[in-house]
Enzyme design. Structure first.
Site, PDB file in Angstrom:
ATOM      1  N   HIS B  37     -21.697 -10.513 -24.756  1.00 14.67           N
ATOM      2  CA  HIS B  37     -21.530 -10.988 -26.131  1.00 14.67           C
ATOM      3  C   HIS B  37     -21.655 -12.501 -26.213  1.00 14.67           C
ATOM      4  O   HIS B  37     -22.241 -13.035 -27.154  1.00 14.67           O
ATOM      5  CB  HIS B  37     -20.178 -10.537 -26.698  1.00 14.67           C
ATOM      6  CG  HIS B  37     -20.229  -9.188 -27.319  1.00 14.67           C
ATOM      7  ND1 HIS B  37     -20.185  -8.027 -26.574  1.00 14.67           N
ATOM      8  CD2 HIS B  37     -20.370  -8.794 -28.609  1.00 14.67           C
ATOM      9  CE1 HIS B  37     -20.275  -6.993 -27.379  1.00 14.67           C
ATOM     10  NE2 HIS B  37     -20.393  -7.421 -28.627  1.00 14.67           N
ATOM     11  N   LYS B 102     -11.923   0.717 -27.770  1.00 17.52           N
ATOM     12  CA  LYS B 102     -10.579   1.270 -27.928  1.00 17.52           C
ATOM     13  C   LYS B 102      -9.687   0.179 -28.482  1.00 17.52           C
ATOM     14  O   LYS B 102      -9.973  -1.010 -28.320  1.00 17.52           O
ATOM     15  CB  LYS B 102     -10.051   1.795 -26.600  1.00 17.52           C
ATOM     16  CG  LYS B 102      -9.736   0.689 -25.599  1.00 17.52           C
ATOM     17  CD  LYS B 102      -8.936   1.219 -24.433  1.00 17.52           C
ATOM     18  CE  LYS B 102      -8.770   0.207 -23.335  1.00 17.52           C
ATOM     19  NZ  LYS B 102      -7.555  -0.619 -23.451  1.00 17.52           N
TER      20      LYS B 102
END
Lengths: 281, 195
Positions: B37, B102
């Site tokens: 990222h 999650k």
């Protein structure tokens, strides 16, 4: 005097690295099954069933239970009558970790510098090693593969003595409540109380390394462990944080004397995989 | 009821998804976590070319374990999503339509998902061995030097997820906790924030 050779230590650490990541302990699997009986949320039950299927698959095919195979945290208790022969204890442990994480197809999750040079060391070393000298001639290695999902949600507070039992309880509840789904609940909660700033975090980690379901020898703390477990399970977080009654599987407290003006508390969370193993000679 | 989707995702698919929906994903998805990222967003900021076209795509936050001989991938469950929150806006601007991870997103990201019409799915954390069985192929498409953090293209079949945040601002964790909380707390619960 007992002799422990570095080759034995390396071998033991190598095997622990692999075994804790592939095979869940019986008492933990039993705890999953009990959780499934007590959970009321349908989604929660579904998640618990997936957890059970997952650990069964991991064991039968020898796959890691979770892709975060953790940083290796190793607690070494060395009896003062033990002699380590053949080399350096720390090197032996790190060689064991390196071999275990390579030969076991485990993920390498350690970078060599936290801030300026986050380059993967490639073999999951160095391990985080704590050594304590104990009476007698025991040599015990406790290994915990610590994933970062739960580690990142762990917290430490320097409370004041006036905060008392309520202050400690509130801090534990707040930590678990704010962690919510992030540490992969149902979690195991390690709590350190007392000592100093540096020591209290280690106490919380040691609590996670203790036997599953074991209670503190002091009945006051043993009672507090059970009260906290009950209250945490009223938070409503549930399996994976989707709502439910089973938020924690166990709460364990470790304590130490502290300064007249201090009340340090640390909460170290562990995910439901809770990968701990022990080797003793 | 189980919904089935295949990327690229268009508005019609996204409009139909609501928090709590159980969804099976089939098709190609990409992996990326912290280090990838960082590179994506550095590239976007320099107006450079991303190694993958994000338009309509799904990114799975995962760093798998190495594949054992005879396996396409190792254990491959979701990682905690909030660490990617500060990178979300440029990714959404580049056309990303869904992420799988999650844990909760910061409230800032819940708003961004509404603004850019994108969804957040969760897969069962810690079920890495089980989830790996729904991955049929894996190949590195970018940043191989990052090891477990490289960008993989995964071909998945019936990959099971739940909608945690939809395009309408819903949040599954708030709803769940509200339903099952049986204790009154003397303090406010704050969600950690990375945005």
């Amino acid at each position: 005097m007992k002799i422990v050779r570095v080759e034995e230590i390396e071998e033991a650490v190598m095997k622990l690295s692999i075994n804790v990541n592939y095979f869940i302990r019986d008492e933990l699997k039993e705890a999953y099954k009990q959780a499934l009986e007590r959970e009321v949320s349908e989604t929660g039950k579904e998640i618990l069933n997936q957890m059970i299927q997952n650990v069964e698959l991991a064991a039968s095919e020898e796959l890691p239970i979770c892709q975060d195979t953790g940083v290796a945290v190793i607690y070494v208790e060395i009896g003062q009558d033990v002699k380590i022969e053949g080399g350096n204890l720390y090197d032996a442990i790190n060689k064991g970790v390196s071999r275990g994480y390579k030969e076991g197809y485990l993920r390498k999750s350690v970078v060599k510098d936290p801030l300026f040079n986050r380059v993967n060391t490639g073999d999951n070393t160095p391990a985080m090693i704590h050594v304590e000298v104990v009476p007698g001639d025991v040599f015990r290695l406790t290994f915990i593969a610590k994933g970062t999902g739960a580690e990142n949600m762990s917290r430490l507070a320097m409370l004041t003595p006036a905060a008392g039992v309520k202050g400690v309880k509130d801090f534990v509840l707040k930590t678990v409540a704010e962690a919510g789904p992030n540490p992969c609940p149902p979690v195991v909660v390690g709590v350190g109380i007392g000592g100093t700033f540096d020591m209290v975090g280690w106490l919380a980690k040691k609590a996670l390394m203790r036997k599953f379901g074991s209670r503190h020898p002091d009945p006051n703390y043993a009672k507090l462990e059970l009260e906290l477990l009950e209250e945490i399970n009223k938070l409503g977080i549930g399996p994976q944080g989707l709502g439910g009654r089973i938020t924690a599987l166990d709460v364990r407290i470790e304590t130490a004397p502290c300064h007249i003006g201090a009340l340090p508390v640390a909460v170290n969370l562990d995910c439901h995989a809770h990968r701990v193993g022990v080797w003793e000679k | 009821m189980m919904k089935r989707i295949t990327p690229p995702l268009d508005d019609r698919i996204l409009e139909d998804l609501r928090i709590g929906d159980k969804v099976l994903i089939t098709g190609k998805i990409y992996t990326a976590r912290d280090a990838a990222h960082k590179r994506f967003v550095e590239t976007i900021n320099k107006s450079g070319q991303l190694p993958i076209d994000l338009r309509g795509q799904i990114i799975y936050y995962v760093g798998p374990t190495p594949a054992k001989p005879g396996y396409v991938i190792g254990s491959a469950g979701p990682t905690t999503s909030i660490r990617m929150d500060s990178y979300m806006e440029p990714m959404l601007k580049a056309g990303l339509k869904a992420t799988i991870g999650k844990g909760y997103r910061s409230w800032g990201v819940v708003e961004l998902l509404k603004k850019y019409k994108a969804v957040y799915f969760i897969a069962t954390g810690g079920a890495g061995a089980l989830l790996s069985k729904r991955i049929k192929s894996a190949r590195v498409v970018a940043y191989e030097d990052l090891g477990p953090e490289a960008v993989f293209e995964l071909e998945v079949e019936d990959f099971p997820v739940i909608v945690a945040n939809d395009i309408y601002g819903g949040d599954i964790f708030e709803e769940g906790v509200k339903k099952y909380r049986e204790i009154t707390l003397p303090f406010k619960i704050e969600r950690i924030s990375e945005v």
